[in-house]
Design an enzyme around this catalytic site. Structure first.
Site, short mmCIF file in Angstrom:
data_model
loop_
_atom_site.label_atom_id
_atom_site.label_comp_id
_atom_site.label_asym_id
_atom_site.label_seq_id
_atom_site.Cartn_x
_atom_site.Cartn_y
_atom_site.Cartn_z
N ASN A 210 41.81 42.03 39.81
CA ASN A 210 40.12 42.12 41.00
C ASN A 210 39.79 43.61 40.84
OD1 ASN A 210 42.47 44.06 42.54
ND2 ASN A 210 43.84 41.35 42.52
N ASP A 279 46.16 35.41 43.29
CA ASP A 279 46.94 34.58 44.20
C ASP A 279 46.77 33.54 43.24
OD1 ASP A 279 46.41 34.95 46.75
OD2 ASP A 279 44.56 34.78 46.76
N LYS A 292 45.63 36.46 19.63
CA LYS A 292 44.44 36.52 20.75
C LYS A 292 43.44 35.45 20.44
CE LYS A 292 39.92 39.08 20.69
NZ LYS A 292 39.51 39.96 19.16
#
Ligand SMILES: Cc1cc2nc3c(=O)[nH]c(=O)nc-3n(C[C@H](O)[C@H](O)[C@H](O)COP(=O)(O)O)c2cc1C
Length: 399
Positions: A210, A279, A292
């Site tokens: 974030n 969250d 990957k």
């Protein structure tokens, strides 16, 4: 507030020098004795007479000036009695000179000769501030215990809109005052602060995160330290330098942050969760994938599962010790209502409500809500100032 304090205000040649008039006035209003020292170039932007009138003292532009004949060896006698040397505005040139130990004018000589606390408010064009040489000099000065405030983002005199503006006089004066009269109300207390965003791995090279910069948590840690607390700072990855006297514990994911918080929780008198903890995290299927994920033309669906809520976990273990729990609520809508719900659901003592504009900014507009539902709303403040407002509340709860 600053009655017995002497402050040397050093002014270098940025257009922001006009704001230094306000700094002198505000410091005088708080009762400080103010001496102004200016670089020769700064006198092209604001006259020494203005500062002499505002401060009530001769302005030092030249150590050899006859005006200073009554003050023997002014760079030593004045710096000896100073409690704070505030450089506002501070040019790139002055930052460079101080970092290199140069003393070729009154201002830099006084900086080199002073042993008091020093606070720098830089002001310059973003290209100068982002120049690696300036960056290295700032890092060096921070290591040498120089305090910094700003620069801020905004419209600059050159027309650019970016980082480089000197902080506002109110914020500078408030920082100066907090350095000089920092309360020691948290002495003997252990404050645990979390900061920054967490990263949830998708594969070994990608993650979900974030926009949290970590600045609020770092400001809280710094302010708690200033007020005498021993501080544990647990942080997600950030670009910030470690606060003075604090070695942050860097964690990566929400799970890592929970583990670290639990390690230090038992000794903490208060926990301030300023971190933006994810969250949701990626399901095992992705995170255990050690290679990957290859690009393909097919849609890629990520399955996310909720993370363990750190504050809720802590509140279940609050125990007899009466630890103070402070949460942050960042909401895009119904801010106060949602913050109140968070306070109740997680049995917090205080919640700080703020909106997403706070992300990646040096300023925060916020409200503090306590258990009784009392809401205190604050105007936009520098995070360093906001941190002290929040700690004023925390300190009332800490036993
Ligand atoms: C109008 C004007 C504004 C300036 N503003 C700044 C500034 O904000 N920051 C800065 O680092 N240099 C600024 N400069 C460049 C400095 O004045 C220049 O580097 C000077 O040599 C620095 O001298 P001093 O640091 O001794 O005051 C400005 C120059 C002019 C002409």
């Amino acid at each position: 507030m600053l009655h017995d304090k002497t402050i040397i205000l050093a002014i270098s040649s940025s257009i922001a020098a006009y704001k230094s008039c306000e700094i002198v006035s505000q410091l005088k209003k708080l009762g400080a004795e103010v001496w102004v020292v200016m670089t020769r170039e700064a006198t092209n932007l604001v006259t020494p007479l203005t500062f002499r009138t505002l401060s009530g003292n001769p302005v030092i532009c030249d150590l050899f000036s006859p005006e200073l004949s009554k003050i023997p060896v002014p760079h030593i006698s004045l710096t000896k009695k100073a409690d704070l040397l505030l450089i506002a505005p501070c040019t790139a040139n002055i930052i460079g000179k101080i970092a290199s130990g140069i003393a070729d004018d009154a201002l830099t000589t006084m900086v080199l000769a002073s042993s008091c606390q020093k606070l720098i408010a830089p002001a310059m064009n973003p290209l100068m501030w982002n120049n690696v040489v300036v960056g290295d000099n700032v890092k060096r000065l921070k290591k040498l215990n120089f305090e910094f405030i700003g620069p801020e983002e905004g419209k600059l005199a050159c027309g650019d809109e970016d980082i480089g503006r000197m902080s506002e006089p109110e914020a500078i004066v408030s920082k100066a005052a907090s350095l000089l009269v920092a309360k020691q109300d948290l002495a003997g207390k252990h404050i645990l602060v979390t900061a920054g965003g967490t990263r949830e791995a998708i594969d070994p090279v990608r993650y979900i995160s974030n926009r949290s910069s970590g600045r609020m948590g770092y400001s809280l840690a710094t302010a708690a330290r200033e007020r005498g607390a021993s501080v544990t700072l647990i942080s997600g990855p950030t670009n910030l330098s470690a606060p003075l006297d604090i070695k942050p514990i860097i964690v990566e994911s929400a799970g890592g942050m929970l583990e670290a918080v639990m390690d230090y929780y038992n000794n903490a008198n208060a926990v301030i969760m300023a971190a933006a903890v994810a969250d949701y995290t990626t399901r095992k299927v992705q995170s255990t994938n050690q290679s990957k994920i290859k690009k393909s033309n097919k849609n890629l669906e990520l399955v996310l599962r909720p993370t363990q809520d750190i504050l809720a976990t802590l509140s279940k273990q609050k125990g007899r010790k009466g630890r103070v729990l402070v949460g942050f609520a960042l909401e895009t809508h119904d801010l106060i209502e949602n913050a109140k719900k968070k306070l109740k659901a997680k049995d917090l003592d205080l919640v700080v409500a703020n909106d997403p504009k706070t992300f990646d900014s040096d300023a925060i507009k916020f409200s503090i809500i306590d258990k009784k539902g009392k809401i205190s709303a604050f105007p936009q403040l520098a995070k360093s100032q906001a941190a002290h407002m929040i700690l004023d509340r925390v300190s009332a709860y800490v036993r």
